[in-house]
Design an enzyme around this catalytic site. Structure first.
Site, PDB file in Angstrom:
ATOM      1  N   PHE A   1     -12.203  21.319  -7.007  1.00  0.00           N
ATOM      2  CA  PHE A   1     -11.345  20.369  -7.724  1.00  0.00           C
ATOM      3  C   PHE A   1     -12.141  19.108  -8.064  1.00  0.00           C
ATOM      4  O   PHE A   1     -12.896  18.599  -7.251  1.00  0.00           O
ATOM      5  CB  PHE A   1     -10.156  19.985  -6.840  1.00  0.00           C
ATOM      6  CG  PHE A   1      -9.234  18.962  -7.447  1.00  0.00           C
ATOM      7  CD1 PHE A   1      -8.154  19.364  -8.218  1.00  0.00           C
ATOM      8  CD2 PHE A   1      -9.448  17.604  -7.262  1.00  0.00           C
ATOM      9  CE1 PHE A   1      -7.303  18.428  -8.785  1.00  0.00           C
ATOM     10  CE2 PHE A   1      -8.605  16.664  -7.828  1.00  0.00           C
ATOM     11  CZ  PHE A   1      -7.533  17.074  -8.588  1.00  0.00           C
TER      12      PHE A   1
ATOM     13  N   THR B   1      -2.609   1.287  -4.582  1.00  0.00           N
ATOM     14  CA  THR B   1      -3.113   2.347  -3.724  1.00  0.00           C
ATOM     15  C   THR B   1      -4.467   2.849  -4.192  1.00  0.00           C
ATOM     16  O   THR B   1      -4.794   2.773  -5.378  1.00  0.00           O
ATOM     17  CB  THR B   1      -2.106   3.529  -3.665  1.00  0.00           C
ATOM     18  OG1 THR B   1      -2.670   4.594  -2.908  1.00  0.00           O
ATOM     19  CG2 THR B   1      -1.771   4.040  -5.060  1.00  0.00           C
ATOM     20  N   GLY B   2      -5.247   3.351  -3.250  1.00  0.00           N
ATOM     21  CA  GLY B   2      -6.542   3.952  -3.594  1.00  0.00           C
ATOM     22  C   GLY B   2      -6.400   5.415  -3.959  1.00  0.00           C
ATOM     23  O   GLY B   2      -7.376   6.070  -4.312  1.00  0.00           O
TER      24      GLY B   2
ATOM     25  N   ASP C   1       0.865  -1.171   0.000  1.00  0.00           N
ATOM     26  CA  ASP C   1       0.000   0.000   0.000  1.00  0.00           C
ATOM     27  C   ASP C   1       0.909   1.231   0.000  1.00  0.00           C
ATOM     28  O   ASP C   1       2.112   1.115   0.261  1.00  0.00           O
ATOM     29  CB  ASP C   1      -0.874  -0.060   1.261  1.00  0.00           C
ATOM     30  CG  ASP C   1      -1.762   1.161   1.395  1.00  0.00           C
ATOM     31  OD1 ASP C   1      -2.310   1.588   0.371  1.00  0.00           O
ATOM     32  OD2 ASP C   1      -1.893   1.687   2.508  1.00  0.00           O
TER      33      ASP C   1
ATOM     34  N   LYS D   1      -9.003  18.421 -12.868  1.00  0.00           N
ATOM     35  CA  LYS D   1      -7.637  18.457 -12.302  1.00  0.00           C
ATOM     36  C   LYS D   1      -7.198  19.871 -11.910  1.00  0.00           C
ATOM     37  O   LYS D   1      -6.018  20.204 -11.940  1.00  0.00           O
ATOM     38  CB  LYS D   1      -6.614  17.860 -13.286  1.00  0.00           C
ATOM     39  CG  LYS D   1      -6.743  16.363 -13.476  1.00  0.00           C
ATOM     40  CD  LYS D   1      -5.594  15.839 -14.333  1.00  0.00           C
ATOM     41  CE  LYS D   1      -5.558  14.335 -14.397  1.00  0.00           C
ATOM     42  NZ  LYS D   1      -6.747  13.700 -14.948  1.00  0.00           N
TER      43      LYS D   1
END
Length: 1041
Positions: free
Chosen positions: A538, A671-672, A391, A543
């Site tokens: 955002f 990773t999230g 992670d 972006k």
């Protein structure tokens, strides 16, 4: 009802792999909990429920009180090895098959089972105590009697629960009230979905307006909630107040929910519980922990099957040489029992005790303090890891953002030159009053540019300063006077907080903010007031984020914007440095944001506002029209600066990853978090080396796009892959084999925006496609599925709780400890287990060879050579301690193993325990057993009892010498074990007069015959070992010499 709340997962989106949760007990349908149904939940009235709901308990145990003994026994006897010995022991109840006393077979088997049952019981008790700790966490509950305390396990659907700041949410709830004045709260969800951004949650408007929390019990209201499901990003429900005039109905969405395993980041909240136990979103995304069996154990199991095959063949040969005379089928069984030592029962005992010693050594290692072994059955797995899946947030990084760089194009400021920025900001607010000698024009220009950049950074964000009482200052007083000591910043992203904290450090402080205004304090203490006219938040598509503010002192209207360089490059005015400097900062592992501004006249703003409001009112294509209006402003903006923020890595992450890479382990980061963040961290941690290219897999949604992108990736060599969860899902759906084949060739892989179930699926695919061992490392609840799926799961005890470490096989306090855990303990455990298992097999084959020679000499009679205590003492009292002392052996010092991780690479091929090494030990056993038996037969003196004396003594001495030959580094306990075993044998001769003539063994004849036989059996092996080390030394011996 066995469930697991700690093991959180995000919803799976792979339809072909989906398995809806049916992990409850088989009787749950009878109990009324088999089907998931929508429910009506009355506030504060658990008694008015329309169906039975599961208890809100955590249970990570593998067994319960009733299933423990049957479960443990089943797990033992499902393996051929143990089942064989059970049948062997049972056969001794048949008179025709009995070869000796019953205890010779039942005592070793009973010893094995008792050791196993005790070990499992200890682990189950530990697990129970950990679960009890979580289940016993105390929460406040609103009741007609006032506020009462309730344990987490006692919470029911319909309860009104109060959750304080920094407290874990104990069950899935609807958010009713908050103590925050702005009427909202922030949630930390990284234990649920791996995202570092805080989430904003809104209470039900009707209940937030009530004067006090106690009034929630006075109103007649209920929540209608959809049936429990695995989607943590969506929720459909309604809130109804019946006693209102008129009755109130409000729709409920994800914004009104507080899912279990999230943490309240601001204020105190009150919620009504709608799901508990196995119906929690986090639990429904969790796989049941599985009983892991090590690859080493499977290999040993395979070798025992080969030995059993050899046992059957030898027995058949013996009966065949008797020409199948008489009751030959009974003779086959008698020979099977006679040669049963070929498959050693002590192998299982030695290996299990060895695992316990290895686990104890890991726990006691002072260089990796706090390390816990939760699965003591697989320590040798750590010595053969080919893929490490880690992670990011909390594992590789600390999730603490630090401002590193401000770049203005012509000048850049690093951490060591922030005092210059501070002086520029100070001069910008003091030069109006001070009539100091005029500075140069260049100086003024730089000062004004720095000031503009700092002011822009201080304004373009979504950060809110919150004042808390610190025991000395009252909260209201602190807010009124903008007390620095009481102020904390709240935001959905730690990046934004770090930027605002930096502007405070250089003199421009954000002191106040609400929905429509913002206050900044200058270095001179003056308060600047700004009116917020518009905010453009955002999004992952845009972006970028923007804000339009009016300076109250001058009336100037300014549009500020910050965003990723890829989108801002087309928005700002032409310049020749943006792309190059963004690249340079990104290579340093910094997260880069481009900050720009545009001054607007009153007329320009009024025109924009009119068009913006019109676009927001349109029914068709609203989002497209709104985006078009905003884009009309986003042209020819003035580029102010670049900011570089670093997510600080955990201690020694870079050298640890370097060690793993040199050891031949491929590291994948799952990773999230966002793609840009993940890529920056991969570079910063040197997961991707400086000379490696990175291929960012474009977002794909169709089979055709996936095909084109895979072809583009195939053309690149030695290139790290970065891919998002959505694209990964599409590729796995259509091109699973091709994607995994290409990914396995990459030096590093980064998967971002990855759901917990995707993490587990990637681990599973790696195991299936490569057949290699995987190790998963994580610190959050969203990593639990990956940890449980991997061959070896390592949990890092993070700031956000212990879900991962509790569910893992091994728990460490820091990522850097992983290097020593694998390179030293993993390597030693595997090599020692291999040596121990092969030596125990050698010990048993020696005595079986002697029995075969003895039977063949005496007309193939099924008569045992050694009986009673001799046969039990051989594998216990006389040789157990020296053989088991091999668990203390090591080929190199731990410092050398860490310095030369390449030594670990040799183990990945499985050479310490292979068919080749097994065959060598079999040949050694046959040679030594034959020499000892034939030597004793040649030298025996008329009486049979002398054969037993000479051969058994030679056998014991040979075993002790072979242990000495196998040892590479002597430990004082090894010497004690050798001497103790020899002393035990000599002392026991007094009691063995039934088998050994005590007067004969005191003669010179006995001594020289035993010495001669022992020398012939051992000396050639010592010579071969010397020659091998002299002319073909192994890698480790080159480092120790």
């Amino acid at each position: 009802m066995q469930i697991t709340i700690g093991n959180n997962k995000q919803p799976i989106s792979f339809n072909k792999h989906i398995v809806l949760p049916s992990r409850c007990c088989p009787w749950s349908r009878c109990c009324g909990m088999g089907d998931f149904r929508p429910r009506t939940v009355w506030l504060g009235r658990p008694d008015k429920r329309e169906q039975r709901y599961p208890r809100n308990v955590i249970n990570n145990q593998k067994y319960n009180f009733f299933t423990f003994l049957p479960g443990v026994l089943f797990n033992q006897f499902k393996y051929f090895f143990n089942l064989y010995f059970l049948l062997l022991a049972c056969s001794q109840f048949v008179p025709e098959l009995r070869l000796g006393a019953l205890y010779t077979y039942w005592v070793p088997l009973g010893f094995v089972l008792i050791i196993t049952i005790v070990r499992e019981a200890v682990e189950e008790v530990r697990c129970f105590l950990r679960d009890k700790e979580v289940n016993s966490q105390i929460y406040s509950k609103l009741s007609p009697r006032g506020t009462v305390k309730v344990k987490s396990s006692g919470i029911q659907v319909g309860d009104l629960i109060i959750v304080e700041k920094n407290q874990r949410v104990p069950a899935d709830m609807i958010f009713l009230r908050t103590s925050e004045r702005n009427g909202s709260c922030f949630l930390r969800t990284d234990q649920l979905d791996g995202e570092t951004d805080w989430k904003l949650r809104l209470p039900v408007a009707c209940t937030q307006r009530l004067p006090t929390a106690a009034d929630l019990l006075q109103i007649r209201s209920f929540v209608y909630a959809e049936e429990p499901n695995i989607d943590i990003h969506n929720f459909v429900g309604t809130f109804t107040r019946e006693d209102g005039d008129p009755p109130v109905n409000e729709s409920l969405s994800i914004e009104n929910t507080l899912w279990a395993s999230t943490v309240i980041a601001s204020g105190t909240v009150v919620g009504v519980v709608i799901y508990t136990g196995k119906e929690l979103r986090s639990v429904m995304n969790t796989s049941k922990s599985r009983h892991k069996v090590g690859l080493f154990d499977l290999e040993v199991n395979c070798l025992t099957k080969i030995l059993f095959g050899a046992l059957v063949v030898v027995s058949l040969v013996m009966v065949a040489l008797q020409h199948f005379a008489g009751r030959w089928y009974l003779q086959i069984f008698r020979f099977l029992l006679l040669f049963s030592n070929i498959v050693p029962i002590s192998l299982r005992v030695n290996l299990d005790m060895g695992k316990m010693v290895f686990s104890w050594m890991i726990r006691r290692d002072s260089k990796i303090p706090g390390t816990v072994v939760r699965a003591s059955t697989i320590p040798e797995q750590l010595g053969r890891i080919s893929y490490l899946l880690t992670d990011k947030t909390g594992t590789l990084t600390q999730n603490e953002m630090v401002f590193r760089r401000l770049h203005l194009g012509t000048v850049a400021y690093g951490m060591d030159s922030m005092d210059e920025v501070q002086s520029h900001v100070f001069s910008a607010y003091t030069q109006v009053r001070d009539w100091a000698p005029a500075a140069t024009k260049v100086r003024k220009t730089i000062s004004s540019r720095v000031h503009e950049a700092v002011k822009a950074i201080a304004l373009v964000h979504n950060v809110t300063p919150v004042y808390e009482s610190n025991g000395v200052t009252d909260q209201a007083e602190a807010e009124q006077h903008y007390e620095d000591a009481c102020r904390v910043y709240q935001a959905s992203s730690p990046d934004e907080v770090s930027l605002v904290q930096w502007t405070e450090s250089v003199g421009l402080t954000l002191v106040g903010r609400d929905q429509s205004s913002m206050q900044l304090r200058t270095p001179t203490g003056q308060i600047l007031n700004f009116t917020i006219l518009q905010i453009f938040p955002f999004t992952y598509e845009s972006k970028r984020m923007g804000i339009i503010v009016r300076d109250e002192s001058t009336g100037e209207i300014t549009f500020y914007m910050k965003g990723a360089d890829v989108v801002m490059a087309g928005i700002v005015q032409y310049n020749d440095w943006l792309e190059e400097e963004c690249g340079n900062m990104a290579r340093e592992g910094l997260r880069v944001l481009v900050v720009a501004k545009k001054s607007l006249t009153e007329e320009q703003y009024q025109d924009f506002e009119a068009r913006y409001v019109q676009a927001k009112l349109s029914v068709h294509d609203r989002s497209l029209k709104v985006a078009t209006v905003i884009e009309s402003l986003e042209m020819e903006m003035e580029l102010l600066c670049l900011t570089g923020v670093e997510d600080q890595l955990q201690a020694d992450v870079r050298p640890t990853l370097e060690i793993l890479r040199n050891a031949g382990i491929k590291v994948w980061m799952l990773t999230g978090d966002k793609l840009e963040t993940a890529t920056c961290t991969a570079k910063n941690a040197h997961l991707v080396t400086r000379n490696q290219d990175i291929h960012i897999f474009r977002p794909v949604t169709t089979r055709g796009e996936a095909h084109l992108e895979l072809n583009a990736f195939r053309r690149k060599h030695d290139c790290a892959l970065v891919i998002s969860g959505d694209s990964l899902e599409v590729c796995l759906k259509f091109y699973e084999y091709e994607l995994m084949e290409l990914a396995c060739q990459c030096p590093a892989v980064v998967c971002c925006r990855c759901a917990p179930t995707q993490k587990a699926q990637i681990v599973r695919l790696l195991q299936e496609r490569t057949g290699k061992l995987t190790c998963a490392v994580g610190d959050g609840g969203n990593d639990v599925s990956m940890i449980q799926e991997a061959d070896c799961g390592v949990g890092v005890e993070g700031k956000e709780g212990k879900q991962a470490s509790l569910a893992a096989d091994f728990s460490v306090t820091q990522f850097k400890h992983l290097g020593r855990l694998l390179m030293v303990h993993g390597r030693n455990s595997y090599k020692r287990s291999a040596a121990l298992s092969q030596f125990v097999i050698h010990r048993s084959l020696c005595i079986s060879t002697m029995q075969a020679v003895f039977s063949s000499v005496f007309y193939f009679a099924s008569v045992p050579l050694y009986q009673g205590f001799l046969i039990i003492g051989y594998s216990t009292l006389y040789t157990m301690f020296p053989v088991f002392s091999l668990v203390l052996d090591k080929d190199v010092k731990s410092e050398v193993a860490m310095l030369y991780p390449e030594l670990y690479k040799d183990l990945l091929k499985g050479r310490p325990l292979s068919f080749k090494t097994f065959l060598i030990w079999v040949l050694i056993s046959i040679y030594q057993g034959s020499i000892i038996m034939y030597g004793a037969l040649l030298l025996f003196e008329s009486e049979f009892v002398h054969i037993v004396a000479i051969s058994f003594t030679s056998l014991i001495l040979t075993e002790l010498l072979m242990v000495a030959l196998t040892i590479q580094t002597w430990h004082w306990l090894m010497i004690v074990a050798e001497l103790l075993s020899l002393a035990c044998y000599i002392a026991s001769l007094v009691f063995l007069h039934e088998f050994i003539d005590i007067y004969f063994i005191a003669t010179l004849s006995f001594v020289w015959k035993v010495t001669a036989i022992t020398l012939v059996s051992c000396l050639p092996l010592y010579i071969l070992k010397y020659l091998r080390r002299r002319f073909s030394p192994p890698n480790y011996s080159k480092l120790t010499s």
